[in-house]
Design a protein around this motif. Structure first.
Motif, mmCIF file in Angstrom:
data_model
loop_
_atom_site.group_PDB
_atom_site.id
_atom_site.type_symbol
_atom_site.label_atom_id
_atom_site.label_comp_id
_atom_site.label_asym_id
_atom_site.label_seq_id
_atom_site.Cartn_x
_atom_site.Cartn_y
_atom_site.Cartn_z
ATOM 1 N N TRP A 697 -10.627 4.087 -7.228
ATOM 2 C CA TRP A 697 -9.362 4.212 -6.515
ATOM 3 C C TRP A 697 -8.232 4.078 -7.539
ATOM 4 O O TRP A 697 -8.264 3.206 -8.412
ATOM 5 C CB TRP A 697 -9.216 3.111 -5.463
ATOM 6 N N VAL A 698 -7.249 4.929 -7.412
ATOM 7 C CA VAL A 698 -6.091 4.853 -8.303
ATOM 8 C C VAL A 698 -4.829 4.894 -7.449
ATOM 9 O O VAL A 698 -4.764 5.594 -6.436
ATOM 10 C CB VAL A 698 -6.079 6.012 -9.319
ATOM 11 N N ALA A 699 -3.848 4.131 -7.866
ATOM 12 C CA ALA A 699 -2.556 4.121 -7.174
ATOM 13 C C ALA A 699 -1.474 3.792 -8.191
ATOM 14 O O ALA A 699 -1.709 3.047 -9.147
ATOM 15 C CB ALA A 699 -2.552 3.102 -6.039
ATOM 16 N N ALA A 700 -0.300 4.369 -7.996
ATOM 17 C CA ALA A 700 0.817 4.116 -8.905
ATOM 18 C C ALA A 700 2.124 4.189 -8.140
ATOM 19 O O ALA A 700 2.309 5.060 -7.282
ATOM 20 C CB ALA A 700 0.821 5.124 -10.056
ATOM 21 N N LEU A 701 3.007 3.277 -8.439
ATOM 22 C CA LEU A 701 4.358 3.251 -7.879
ATOM 23 C C LEU A 701 5.328 3.259 -9.046
ATOM 24 O O LEU A 701 5.278 2.383 -9.911
ATOM 25 C CB LEU A 701 4.572 2.005 -7.023
ATOM 26 N N ARG A 702 6.197 4.279 -9.074
ATOM 27 C CA ARG A 702 7.188 4.391 -10.139
ATOM 28 C C ARG A 702 8.581 4.240 -9.539
ATOM 29 O O ARG A 702 8.969 5.009 -8.666
ATOM 30 C CB ARG A 702 7.062 5.733 -10.847
ATOM 31 N N ASP A 703 9.301 3.243 -9.996
ATOM 32 C CA ASP A 703 10.678 3.025 -9.564
ATOM 33 C C ASP A 703 11.606 3.510 -10.682
ATOM 34 O O ASP A 703 11.374 3.220 -11.857
ATOM 35 C CB ASP A 703 10.908 1.539 -9.288
ATOM 36 N N ASN A 704 12.654 4.259 -10.283
ATOM 37 C CA ASN A 704 13.507 4.928 -11.269
ATOM 38 C C ASN A 704 12.658 5.821 -12.184
ATOM 39 O O ASN A 704 12.729 5.744 -13.414
ATOM 40 C CB ASN A 704 14.295 3.915 -12.104
ATOM 41 N N ALA A 705 11.860 6.670 -11.548
ATOM 42 C CA ALA A 705 10.903 7.509 -12.276
ATOM 43 C C ALA A 705 11.597 8.309 -13.362
ATOM 44 O O ALA A 705 12.685 8.858 -13.157
ATOM 45 C CB ALA A 705 10.184 8.440 -11.305
ATOM 46 N N ASP A 706 10.971 8.375 -14.524
ATOM 47 C CA ASP A 706 11.510 9.069 -15.700
ATOM 48 C C ASP A 706 12.893 8.562 -16.067
ATOM 49 O O ASP A 706 13.729 9.306 -16.592
ATOM 50 C CB ASP A 706 11.540 10.584 -15.471
ATOM 51 N N HIS A 707 13.149 7.291 -15.742
ATOM 52 C CA HIS A 707 14.400 6.599 -16.080
ATOM 53 C C HIS A 707 15.619 7.181 -15.365
ATOM 54 O O HIS A 707 16.744 7.063 -15.862
ATOM 55 C CB HIS A 707 14.626 6.614 -17.594
ATOM 56 N N VAL A 708 15.404 7.807 -14.217
ATOM 57 C CA VAL A 708 16.488 8.332 -13.394
ATOM 58 C C VAL A 708 16.691 7.381 -12.223
ATOM 59 O O VAL A 708 15.779 7.152 -11.429
ATOM 60 C CB VAL A 708 16.180 9.749 -12.879
ATOM 61 N N ALA A 709 17.894 6.832 -12.106
ATOM 62 C CA ALA A 709 18.169 5.836 -11.079
ATOM 63 C C ALA A 709 17.905 6.400 -9.686
ATOM 64 O O ALA A 709 18.329 7.506 -9.353
ATOM 65 C CB ALA A 709 19.619 5.359 -11.176
ATOM 66 N N GLY A 710 17.186 5.627 -8.873
ATOM 67 C CA GLY A 710 16.929 6.009 -7.491
ATOM 68 C C GLY A 710 15.726 6.906 -7.283
ATOM 69 O O GLY A 710 15.313 7.118 -6.143
ATOM 70 N N GLU A 711 15.145 7.444 -8.361
ATOM 71 C CA GLU A 711 13.971 8.306 -8.220
ATOM 72 C C GLU A 711 12.728 7.435 -8.036
ATOM 73 O O GLU A 711 12.468 6.540 -8.832
ATOM 74 C CB GLU A 711 13.804 9.196 -9.449
ATOM 75 N N ARG A 712 11.966 7.727 -6.982
ATOM 76 C CA ARG A 712 10.735 6.990 -6.742
ATOM 77 C C ARG A 712 9.573 7.949 -6.610
ATOM 78 O O ARG A 712 9.713 9.049 -6.087
ATOM 79 C CB ARG A 712 10.838 6.133 -5.479
ATOM 80 N N ASP A 713 8.418 7.501 -7.085
ATOM 81 C CA ASP A 713 7.226 8.338 -7.056
ATOM 82 C C ASP A 713 6.045 7.443 -6.686
ATOM 83 O O ASP A 713 5.784 6.445 -7.370
ATOM 84 C CB ASP A 713 7.026 8.983 -8.432
ATOM 85 N N VAL A 714 5.364 7.786 -5.625
ATOM 86 C CA VAL A 714 4.201 7.021 -5.175
ATOM 87 C C VAL A 714 3.003 7.944 -5.156
ATOM 88 O O VAL A 714 3.059 9.042 -4.592
ATOM 89 C CB VAL A 714 4.427 6.424 -3.773
ATOM 90 N N GLN A 715 1.909 7.524 -5.781
ATOM 91 C CA GLN A 715 0.691 8.321 -5.821
ATOM 92 C C GLN A 715 -0.503 7.437 -5.523
ATOM 93 O O GLN A 715 -0.537 6.263 -5.894
ATOM 94 C CB GLN A 715 0.509 8.972 -7.205
ATOM 95 N N ALA A 716 -1.486 7.998 -4.864
ATOM 96 C CA ALA A 716 -2.726 7.277 -4.581
ATOM 97 C C ALA A 716 -3.836 8.291 -4.407
ATOM 98 O O ALA A 716 -3.609 9.416 -3.953
ATOM 99 C CB ALA A 716 -2.587 6.423 -3.322
ATOM 100 N N GLY A 717 -5.022 7.916 -4.801
ATOM 101 C CA GLY A 717 -6.136 8.841 -4.662
ATOM 102 C C GLY A 717 -7.458 8.142 -4.860
ATOM 103 O O GLY A 717 -7.537 6.987 -5.299
ATOM 104 N N MET A 718 -8.519 8.850 -4.518
ATOM 105 C CA MET A 718 -9.871 8.337 -4.681
ATOM 106 C C MET A 718 -10.708 9.409 -5.370
ATOM 107 O O MET A 718 -10.607 10.592 -5.049
ATOM 108 C CB MET A 718 -10.478 7.984 -3.320
ATOM 109 N N VAL A 719 -11.526 8.989 -6.320
ATOM 110 C CA VAL A 719 -12.326 9.925 -7.100
ATOM 111 C C VAL A 719 -13.791 9.506 -7.022
ATOM 112 O O VAL A 719 -14.137 8.335 -7.246
ATOM 113 C CB VAL A 719 -11.864 9.962 -8.570
ATOM 114 N N TYR A 720 -14.641 10.461 -6.709
ATOM 115 C CA TYR A 720 -16.098 10.249 -6.698
ATOM 116 C C TYR A 720 -16.681 11.013 -7.873
ATOM 117 O O TYR A 720 -16.413 12.205 -8.048
ATOM 118 C CB TYR A 720 -16.701 10.759 -5.389
#
Length: 724
Positions: A697-720
């Motif tokens: 299982w992988v998950a990531a939360l990026r706040d101010n993604a790529d150093h841009v204020a207010g940009e958010r990126d949420v990812q999650a996934g499962m790999v078999y």
């Protein structure tokens, strides 16, 4: 020999006028009459060109005709002279017109806006009145025409000469000499083709086909409102390559006594083309007369038989298209390099994106590009600055699905060997002879006597020998990743609690290694020299420092651009402090912080250099093995990717083209500092299901993604994963 010419115009009844409503197109608003009664503007696209600000300001058109009515509201502010040259007498006289033909022609060229019932193709141009017709007979001798040409040619402000007149034969040596001199003086001559419905233009329009005309004489025929050749108009004939058509039936313009009239004839079509030429001359004064004519010819709307034909010649004048780029737009540079504007792209990295994004939004990358005729057009090169590619779930899943052969061996002395080969079977699973194998990653650690070791690696495993990367890939020093697909050659030496490591990462070496195992894409990448010192505080804790000198090829801090926005090289020196503490046999806490300085970043187009660039990155992570199940793996990290904290880029932006055709550059300092800071929280957990399968299982939360204020990126996934 003297030839006599007749002014070619056909008068048409003057109808009643009424109001109408159309969108206003010019900075000086059109009145309702002008909006309603000037179909010629729309027929040739002049209204669209004027709406973009092309109105002829600065251009002067000399009109050889019957004179002008000096007090007419359309013209009284448009004169380039307070007097009129009378070619039949050789004297300057008051600006008058006892016929009306010249006044009508002048209004089509440069009638002013908001003053009456019509306006010109180039309403902000100026007109120079030259009278060549006698008032008694309204005919003109070749001698008077030659004198009129000489007068126009001697005036340095004149760039276009309009002649709505014609005769049935050549006009003699005196006139031809004057016309040749006009051509040699780099003037554009626009001449009516004539109204005798002939297969060829009359003279002097027919001189356009002569080699000495150098393409600077334009013969003009007339079409009706439906773009059909007018019944009276002479056709293109043997002058087809230098022949255009323009509206010439029922054209409304200024007339005698302050009035307006509809008139028809190639006399009316000619000033339409002359006005278009004035727009070009005003917008780009560096253009030569032959270039102006070539633009009008190349941008004309094809009529009749495809291509140049004997009726319509080059086709219908298209002012809108003439004022737009011809050919491929390119970036003016200070050197000899030619760079396509469309290919001027910079794919930024997380380190550089937010600073460049803010600079582009502030207009720091606005300049000009040039077309095939070296005409400058406003362009925002900031549109070519692209956001960095993101490692999303799709990329992760695609990687997970790759068929890999992984082989790992551990020797008794602790030496380790690992290789991963991607296998492709393009012709089916059983076509073994067609298999293509590509070495994806390899690593070899040789334990030598005396605490020495030799570490070799390639592909994604390169650089894992240094810092915290061996503990977990998410803790790898991001600056070493700037070498892109490098191969690693490193040495280590341990003495008690101290360990020294040194090595090199090289992109070219990796391409050579990979090529031994199958097709490999050669990337220039870069090179890094790495030195590292580690100290084991005790059995659980370690601290260390790393120095790296990273040289990038065709990039800087991970950004990669084309010739227009690219930097040919960059050198980054970085200092990294790292440490780890084993909380238990299964869990380790690790942290690292890097600071860097980038110098020697140079380019040879828009981006000239990057100066005083400072950057940083950090990562804090918990790494566990066997926490919940035998063989499972867990990593939880909080990190901030490379971020520019200060620095500027030197941009050499082309902003204009001089009258000599040379680009004018403006040197700009563009701030590169990131406008915010990204914080990324990532979780990666993998558990074995069997000897050949695993689930993660992988998950990531990026706040101010790529150093841009207010940009958010949420990812999650499962790999078999399953091994076959």
């Amino acid at each position: 020999m003297k030839s006599r010419l007749i002014a070619t115009a056909i008068a048409v009844a003057f109808p009643a006028l009424s109001h109408g409503q159309v969108a206003e197109l010019l900075a000086a608003p059109l009145n309702s009459y002008e909006q309603l009664y000037n179909r010629v503007q729309k027929q040739v696209g002049a209204d669209l060109a004027q709406a973009r600000g092309y109105t002829g300001k600065g251009a002067v058109v000399a009109i050889l005709d019957t004179g002008f009515e000096g007090s007419h509201p359309e013209l009284k502010t448009q004169f380039a002279s307070t007097q009129m040259f009378d070619a039949s007498t050789g004297k300057y006289v008051a600006i008058t017109d006892g016929n009306g033909h010249g006044t009508h022609v002048a209004g089509i060229v440069a009638g002013s806006t908001g003053t009456g019932y019509s306006y010109g193709i180039a309403p902000d141009a100026r007109v120079l009145p030259i009278k060549v017709f006698t008032s008694s007979t309204w005919t003109a001798s070749s001698t008077a025409l030659a004198a009129g040409l000489k007068n126009a040619t001697a005036n340095n402000s004149v760039s276009v000469i309009s002649m709505s007149l014609g005769g049935s034969g050549p006009l003699g040596g005196t006139f031809e000499t004057a016309l040749r001199n006009t051509v040699n003086a780099d003037k554009l001559v626009v001449v009516a083709a004539g109204n005798s419905a002939g297969t060829d233009p009359q003279w002097p329009a027919r001189y356009a086909k002569e080699s000495w005309a150098k393409g600077q004489i334009v013969a003009v025929g007339a079409v009706d409102a439906n773009n059909q050749i007018a019944s009276f108009s002479n056709r293109a004939g043997d002058t087809a390559n230098w022949y255009l058509v323009a509206p010439g039936t029922s054209v409304l313009s200024s007339y005698r006594g302050g009035s307006y009239a509809y008139m028809s004839g190639t006399s009316m079509a000619t000033p339409v083309v002359a006005g278009a030429a004035a727009l070009l001359e005003a917008a780009w004064p560096q253009l030569k007369a032959g270039q102006v004519a070539a633009i009008l010819f190349q941008t004309a709307t094809d009529l009749g038989a495809p291509g140049v034909d004997a009726i319509y010649g080059r086709g219908l004048l298209n002012v809108d298209r003439a004022m737009q780029p011809v050919g491929t737009l390119s970036v003016p540079t200070s050197g000899t390099k030619t760079v396509s504007t469309s290919a001027t792209v910079l794919r930024t990295s997380a380190a550089s994106w937010s600073g460049l994004r803010a600079a582009a939004a502030a207009g720091q990358f606005r300049g000009v590009s040039v077309d095939a005729f070296n005409r400058d057009f406003a362009v925002d090169y900031g549109a070519g600055i692209r956001a960095p590619a993101r490692d999303g779930m799709a990329a992760l899943l695609a990687t997970a699905g790759r068929p890999l052969w992984v082989n790992e061996q551990v020797a008794r002395d602790g030496s380790r060997f690992l290789s991963a080969v991607e296998v492709e079977r393009p012709h089916g699973s059983f076509a073994g002879e067609d298999e293509q194998r590509t070495l994806v990653a390899t690593s070899a650690l040789f334990k030598l006597a005396g605490g020495k070791e030799l570490a070799l690696a390639g592909g994604s495993l390169a650089g894992r020998y240094f810092g915290l990367a061996e503990l977990d890939g998410t803790l790898a020093n991001p600056y070493l990743g700037l070498t892109r697909s490098a191969a690693q050659l490193a040495f280590g030496l341990s003495r008690g609690a101290w360990q020294v490591k040194a090595g090199v990462l090289d992109g070219g070496l990796n391409a050579a290694m990979a090529g031994q195992h199958g097709p490999a894409e050669r990337a220039s990448g870069g090179r890094a020299l790495v030195g590292e010192l580690n100290y084991a505080v005790d059995d659980a804790a370690m601290v260390g420092a790393q120095l790296a000198d990273v040289a990038e090829a065709d990039g800087w801090l991970g950004a990669s651009g084309s010739a227009g926005l690219g930097l040919s090289s960059a050198r980054t020196r970085t200092l990294t402090a790292h440490g780890s503490y084993r909380l238990s046999d299964a869990v380790t806490l690790a942290a690292q912080y890097s600071i860097a300085r980038t110098s020697d970043a140079r380019g040879d187009a828009l981006l000239a250099a990057a100066r005083g660039v400072r950057s940083e990155a950090f990562a804090l992570g918990l790494v566990g093995h066997g926490n919940f199940l035998v063989g499972d793996r867990l990593s939880l990290t909080l990190s901030s990717p490379m971020r520019i904290s200060r620095g500027t880029a030197k941009v050499e932006m082309p902003v204009d083209i001089t009258a000599a055709g040379d680009p004018v550059f403006e040197s700009r300092r563009v701030p590169l500092a990131s406008t915010s800071r990204e914080l990324k929280l990532a979780l990666d957990y993998a558990m074995p299901l069997s000897a050949t399968t695993s689930l993660s299982w992988v998950a990531a939360l990026r706040d101010n993604a790529d150093h841009v204020a207010g940009e958010r990126d949420v990812q999650a996934g499962m790999v078999y994963r399953a091994a076959f």
